[in-house]
Design a protein around this motif. Structure first.
Motif, PDB file in Angstrom:
ATOM      1  N   ASN A 197      14.921   2.169   3.279  1.00  0.00           N
ATOM      2  CA  ASN A 197      16.144   2.443   4.028  1.00  0.00           C
ATOM      3  C   ASN A 197      16.886   1.145   4.309  1.00  0.00           C
ATOM      4  N   SER A 198      18.203   1.268   4.418  1.00  0.00           N
ATOM      5  CA  SER A 198      19.036   0.160   4.874  1.00  0.00           C
ATOM      6  C   SER A 198      19.405   0.395   6.334  1.00  0.00           C
ATOM      7  N   LEU A 199      19.520  -0.681   7.067  1.00  0.00           N
ATOM      8  CA  LEU A 199      19.935  -0.617   8.465  1.00  0.00           C
ATOM      9  C   LEU A 199      21.166  -1.495   8.616  1.00  0.00           C
ATOM     10  N   TRP A 259       9.794  10.852   6.808  1.00  0.00           N
ATOM     11  CA  TRP A 259      10.640  11.787   6.066  1.00  0.00           C
ATOM     12  C   TRP A 259      12.083  11.289   5.976  1.00  0.00           C
ATOM     13  N   VAL A 260      12.271   9.995   6.247  1.00  0.00           N
ATOM     14  CA  VAL A 260      13.599   9.378   6.161  1.00  0.00           C
ATOM     15  C   VAL A 260      13.562   8.314   5.071  1.00  0.00           C
ATOM     16  N   THR A 261      14.333   8.522   4.020  1.00  0.00           N
ATOM     17  CA  THR A 261      14.352   7.529   2.946  1.00  0.00           C
ATOM     18  C   THR A 261      15.668   7.594   2.186  1.00  0.00           C
ATOM     19  N   GLY A 262      16.049   6.456   1.618  1.00  0.00           N
ATOM     20  CA  GLY A 262      17.282   6.379   0.843  1.00  0.00           C
ATOM     21  C   GLY A 262      18.546   6.432   1.674  1.00  0.00           C
ATOM     22  N   ARG A 263      18.424   6.138   2.968  1.00  0.00           N
ATOM     23  CA  ARG A 263      19.557   6.255   3.868  1.00  0.00           C
ATOM     24  C   ARG A 263      20.072   4.888   4.316  1.00  0.00           C
ATOM     25  N   VAL A 264      21.344   4.841   4.658  1.00  0.00           N
ATOM     26  CA  VAL A 264      21.910   3.705   5.380  1.00  0.00           C
ATOM     27  C   VAL A 264      22.049   4.142   6.834  1.00  0.00           C
ATOM     28  N   ILE A 265      21.240   3.543   7.699  1.00  0.00           N
ATOM     29  CA  ILE A 265      21.235   3.908   9.112  1.00  0.00           C
ATOM     30  C   ILE A 265      22.256   3.053   9.837  1.00  0.00           C
ATOM     31  N   ASP A 266      23.269   3.691  10.398  1.00  0.00           N
ATOM     32  CA  ASP A 266      24.305   2.971  11.135  1.00  0.00           C
ATOM     33  C   ASP A 266      23.747   2.504  12.471  1.00  0.00           C
ATOM     34  N   ALA A 267      23.867   1.212  12.739  1.00  0.00           N
ATOM     35  CA  ALA A 267      23.415   0.656  14.022  1.00  0.00           C
ATOM     36  C   ALA A 267      24.522  -0.234  14.574  1.00  0.00           C
ATOM     37  N   THR A 268      25.715   0.344  14.602  1.00  0.00           N
ATOM     38  CA  THR A 268      26.891  -0.397  15.104  1.00  0.00           C
ATOM     39  C   THR A 268      27.285   0.043  16.502  1.00  0.00           C
ATOM     40  N   GLY A 269      26.490   0.902  17.120  1.00  0.00           N
ATOM     41  CA  GLY A 269      26.889   1.431  18.419  1.00  0.00           C
ATOM     42  C   GLY A 269      28.043   2.403  18.343  1.00  0.00           C
ATOM     43  N   GLY A 270      28.254   2.950  17.143  1.00  0.00           N
ATOM     44  CA  GLY A 270      29.355   3.892  16.964  1.00  0.00           C
ATOM     45  C   GLY A 270      30.701   3.223  16.721  1.00  0.00           C
ATOM     46  N   ALA A 271      30.683   2.081  16.043  1.00  0.00           N
ATOM     47  CA  ALA A 271      31.943   1.383  15.743  1.00  0.00           C
ATOM     48  C   ALA A 271      32.780   2.195  14.755  1.00  0.00           C
ATOM     49  N   GLY A 272      34.039   2.263  15.013  1.00  0.00           N
ATOM     50  CA  GLY A 272      34.974   2.895  14.084  1.00  0.00           C
ATOM     51  C   GLY A 272      34.956   4.412  14.076  1.00  0.00           C
ATOM     52  N   LEU A 273      34.374   5.033  15.079  1.00  0.00           N
ATOM     53  CA  LEU A 273      34.343   6.501  15.110  1.00  0.00           C
ATOM     54  C   LEU A 273      35.731   7.068  15.393  1.00  0.00           C
ATOM     55  N   ARG A 290       0.835  -1.199   0.000  1.00  0.00           N
ATOM     56  CA  ARG A 290       0.000   0.000   0.000  1.00  0.00           C
ATOM     57  C   ARG A 290       0.874   1.256   0.000  1.00  0.00           C
ATOM     58  N   ASP A 291       0.350   2.321  -0.586  1.00  0.00           N
ATOM     59  CA  ASP A 291       1.065   3.595  -0.575  1.00  0.00           C
ATOM     60  C   ASP A 291       1.373   3.988   0.868  1.00  0.00           C
ATOM     61  N   GLY A 292       2.525   4.631   1.048  1.00  0.00           N
ATOM     62  CA  GLY A 292       2.957   4.983   2.391  1.00  0.00           C
ATOM     63  C   GLY A 292       3.653   3.850   3.107  1.00  0.00           C
ATOM     64  N   GLY A 293       4.032   2.806   2.366  1.00  0.00           N
ATOM     65  CA  GLY A 293       4.660   1.640   2.970  1.00  0.00           C
ATOM     66  C   GLY A 293       6.123   1.857   3.327  1.00  0.00           C
ATOM     67  N   ARG A 294       6.713   0.800   3.868  1.00  0.00           N
ATOM     68  CA  ARG A 294       8.101   0.858   4.333  1.00  0.00           C
ATOM     69  C   ARG A 294       8.867  -0.367   3.832  1.00  0.00           C
ATOM     70  N   ILE A 295      10.041  -0.123   3.261  1.00  0.00           N
ATOM     71  CA  ILE A 295      10.970  -1.198   2.913  1.00  0.00           C
ATOM     72  C   ILE A 295      12.228  -0.982   3.744  1.00  0.00           C
ATOM     73  N   ILE A 296      12.594  -2.005   4.500  1.00  0.00           N
ATOM     74  CA  ILE A 296      13.760  -1.919   5.381  1.00  0.00           C
ATOM     75  C   ILE A 296      14.663  -3.099   5.066  1.00  0.00           C
ATOM     76  N   ASN A 297      15.836  -2.816   4.540  1.00  0.00           N
ATOM     77  CA  ASN A 297      16.796  -3.849   4.174  1.00  0.00           C
ATOM     78  C   ASN A 297      17.895  -3.919   5.225  1.00  0.00           C
ATOM     79  N   LEU A 321      18.869   2.624  -2.226  1.00  0.00           N
ATOM     80  CA  LEU A 321      18.931   4.001  -2.716  1.00  0.00           C
ATOM     81  C   LEU A 321      18.030   4.191  -3.928  1.00  0.00           C
ATOM     82  N   ASN A 322      18.084   3.267  -4.848  1.00  0.00           N
ATOM     83  CA  ASN A 322      17.271   3.373  -6.058  1.00  0.00           C
ATOM     84  C   ASN A 322      15.790   3.152  -5.776  1.00  0.00           C
ATOM     85  N   LEU A 323      15.468   2.254  -4.852  1.00  0.00           N
ATOM     86  CA  LEU A 323      14.077   2.073  -4.460  1.00  0.00           C
ATOM     87  C   LEU A 323      13.494   3.365  -3.899  1.00  0.00           C
ATOM     88  N   ALA A 324      14.268   4.028  -3.059  1.00  0.00           N
ATOM     89  CA  ALA A 324      13.782   5.266  -2.439  1.00  0.00           C
ATOM     90  C   ALA A 324      13.414   6.295  -3.501  1.00  0.00           C
TER      91      ALA A 324
END
Length: 257
Positions: A188-190, A243-257, A139-146, A174-177
């Motif tokens: 979005n990617s997580l 309002w968040v789309t086409g992003r790679v959301i980092d969920a590493t706990g801040g690894a490599g900062l 449905r329109d307004g849906g969410r894809i989370i990879n 990115l292209n899906l967004a």
């Protein structure tokens, strides 16, 4: 379930019988979504997740789906279509979480063509065609989370093929967004870091040295848990993330900062 943020939503979570996928399925169920979760072999584990969601006041059903084969997406959606009306007043889907994945731990010198093909088939081809064939149901307004990985951006030669699939998955996202934005669908990617799951138990759990090493990589100073990832997925699936789309959301706990 009145008032939950995902009431009247339907979610598909691949690889939802254990680990990160299980945590995601259970969290989305607690938030009010009807959850369809897939599993490859462990029917008992999938049943436990369905039972847990039910005990928490949610609704769920399991679909056996061996991903990485030609026709896997069509078979998955056929099973989904046959079952969804028993659990929801409307057909279709609102949230697709591509979580199922295969880790290839072979370095470049020892990676076989067969292993390469298998990891790409499960980690990239399957999500690609699950989404392709799911769009007519979404449905329109849906969410894809990879579900991606921190290895897509940080060099880990020991898992070069796995990391390559996740980098490609991010480009797919990115292209899906861009393509689906006019329908109000976000993609979005997580990207988790190392998470304490059964898949990592052989070298991580009960190994103080390994636990300390992994914890030291994260700015937050501990090993990630499946619920840490599920919480971010719940946000991305909610209207608050519209309002968040086409992003790679980092969920590493801040690894490599």
């Amino acid at each position: 379930m009145n008032g939950r943020v995902l009431d009247n939503k339907v979610a598909l979570v691949t690889g939802g019988s254990r680990g990160i996928g299980r945590a995601i399925a259970e969290r989305l169920g607690r938030e009010g979504a009807v959850v369809a979760l897939t599993y490859a072999q462990d029917h008992a584990a999938a049943g436990e997740v369905v039972e847990r969601i039910g005990k928490d006041g949610g609704r769920a059903f399991a679909i056996r789906a061996e991903l990485g084969r030609h026709g896997d997406a069509a078979a998955l959606w056929a099973a989904f279509d046959a079952e969804i009306r028993r659990h929801s007043q409307q057909a279709g889907v609102d949230i697709i979480v591509n979580n199922a994945g295969l880790v290839s731990s072979s370095p470049l010198a020892f990676l076989t063509e067969g292993a390469f093909d298998e990891v790409f088939a499960v980690n990239l081809r399957a999500p690609f065609f699950i989404v392709q064939q799911g769009l007519s149901r979404m449905r329109d307004g849906g969410r894809i989370i990879n579900i991606s990985s921190g290895t897509a951006r940080n060099a880990v030669p020991e898992v070069i093929a796995y990391a390559s699939t996740k980098a490609a998955l991010d480009t797919f996202t990115l292209n899906l967004a861009k393509q689906l934005g006019p329908r109000g669908i976000t993609a979005n990617s997580l990207a988790p870091g190392v998470i304490d799951t059964d898949a990592n138990s052989s070298w991580l759990r009960g190994n103080p040295r390994a636990e300390a090493q992994i914890a030291s990589l994260a700015a937050l100073g501990r090993v990630g848990q499946p619920d840490d990832i599920a919480g971010v997925v719940a946000f991305l699936a909610s209207d608050d993330a519209r309002w968040v789309t086409g992003r790679v959301i980092d969920a590493t706990g801040g690894a490599g900062l």
